[in-house]
Design an enzyme around this catalytic site. Structure first.
Site, PDB file in Angstrom:
ATOM      1  CG  PHE A  71      -1.917  -1.127   1.220  1.00  0.00           C
ATOM      2  CD1 PHE A  71      -3.199  -0.942   0.725  1.00  0.00           C
ATOM      3  CD2 PHE A  71      -1.567  -2.386   1.686  1.00  0.00           C
ATOM      4  CE1 PHE A  71      -4.108  -1.988   0.708  1.00  0.00           C
ATOM      5  CE2 PHE A  71      -2.470  -3.446   1.670  1.00  0.00           C
ATOM      6  CZ  PHE A  71      -3.741  -3.240   1.181  1.00  0.00           C
ATOM      7  CB  SER A  72       4.465   1.656  -0.769  1.00  0.00           C
ATOM      8  OG  SER A  72       5.401   2.702  -0.903  1.00  0.00           O
ATOM      9  CG  ASN A  73       1.009   6.735   0.957  1.00  0.00           C
ATOM     10  OD1 ASN A  73      -0.040   6.535   0.364  1.00  0.00           O
ATOM     11  ND2 ASN A  73       1.073   6.779   2.279  1.00  0.00           N
TER      12      ASN A  73
END
Length: 307
Positions: A71-73
């Site tokens: 889910f890395s921004n």
């Protein structure tokens, strides 16, 4: 594909700095502002562009490799920028999401990113020199960017953010995870503050809000980027607001974020900005800030991660 100049015209810079007047206990005794880095771009918002801005210069990288979770921004912003600029991008992702890609990974797929899923043992090697050398052999033309974009160039981007703040202030408050955002802020404040005779005036102070369990560990991440000299801006990290760990979001925090989003003209999420604003509310109620203090809260974006 866009040119770098065309891409930069899509960014809202300087990001807005807005007065913030919540009906919170103690808020009437201080002046609050929000630095809206979340408003830089609808996709590439927040501190992620700040950390990458000095990677994407007139001499663009031929390829980019970086690391992150499902889910890395950071990967989301980096993948978008590479897609827009026509740069091949490889995302090395912790865990196998091939059977059920997250919304972030689906975006990367649409942006023609190359995705490599690795197990946790391999992912832990992301900072090891031997593993990085292997990647350099596999991707000889690529720039390898650490997890979260935390690298020396990231500090320059965060200094740009501080330089945009034209009002006088006493505190900047920011969430802390990989350390580079706070380190960049401290680095910028070192220039704003100054030495008078034998004294260093730390007029502007920085407060980090740890979003994961890591007392001592987070400080080390920040300190690795800072020069070890005698005179230093006053900064510290509050460790009472992680709510159990990274991405932990108990119901009370989720309710706070939902109520906040309904009450104000900006949105927050429970991983980063929600914990920072919760912390500010709690510190105001406890009288941590002197009356009349001028406080800037940095909104680091990250809303996509809450999808």
């Amino acid at each position: 594909m866009l040119s770098l100049d065309e891409f930069k015209t899509s960014l809202t810079l300087p990001s807005p700095l807005i007065p913030f007047k919540p009906n919170w206990e103690g808020a009437d005794k201080v002046l609050l502002y929000v630095k809206r880095d979340d408003a830089i771009h609808p996709v590439m918002s927040g501190n992620k562009w700040r950390k990458l801005s000095h990677v994407f210069t007139s001499s663009l990288p031929k390829a980019v490799v970086s690391f992150g979770g499902g889910f890395s921004n950071h990967l989301h912003a980096l993948g978008f920028a590479c897609y827009q600029l026509g740069i091949p991008f490889t995302a090395i992702i912790r865990g196998d999401y091939s059977a059920a890609p997250s919304p972030m990974i689906k975006d990367l797929m649409q942006w023609n990113s190359c995705i490599e899923y690795v197990n946790r043992v391999t992912y832990k090697k992301r900072g090891d020199s031997a593993y990085l050398n292997e990647l350099k052999l596999r991707f000889p033309d690529a720039v390898i960017i650490p997890e979260g974009g935390s690298q020396a160039l990231a500090l320059r981007g965060m200094r740009d953010m501080v330089d945009e703040i034209e009002i006088d202030f006493d505190f900047i408050v920011t969430p802390v995870a990989s350390g580079a955002t706070l380190a960049g802020i401290v680095s910028a404040l070192n220039k704003r503050n100054g030495k008078v005779g034998t004294d260093f005036r730390s007029i502007h102070k920085a407060i980090g809000i740890g979003v994961l369990k890591g007392e001592g560990y987070l400080e080390g991440l920040v300190e690795q980027f800072l020069p070890a000299f005698q005179y230093q801006t006053s900064w510290h990290i509050e460790h009472s607001y992680h709510f159990g760990g990274y991405a932990k979001a108990p119901s009370e925090l989720q309710t706070f974020c939902n109520d906040f989003n309904n009450a104000f003209e900006l949105d927050i999420e429970p991983v980063y900005s929600g914990k920072a604003f919760w912390a500010v509310k709690d510190m105001l109620a406890k009288g941590v800030f002197e009356d009349g203090s001028r406080i800037v809260v940095l909104h680091t974006g990250g809303l996509q991660g809450a999808r």
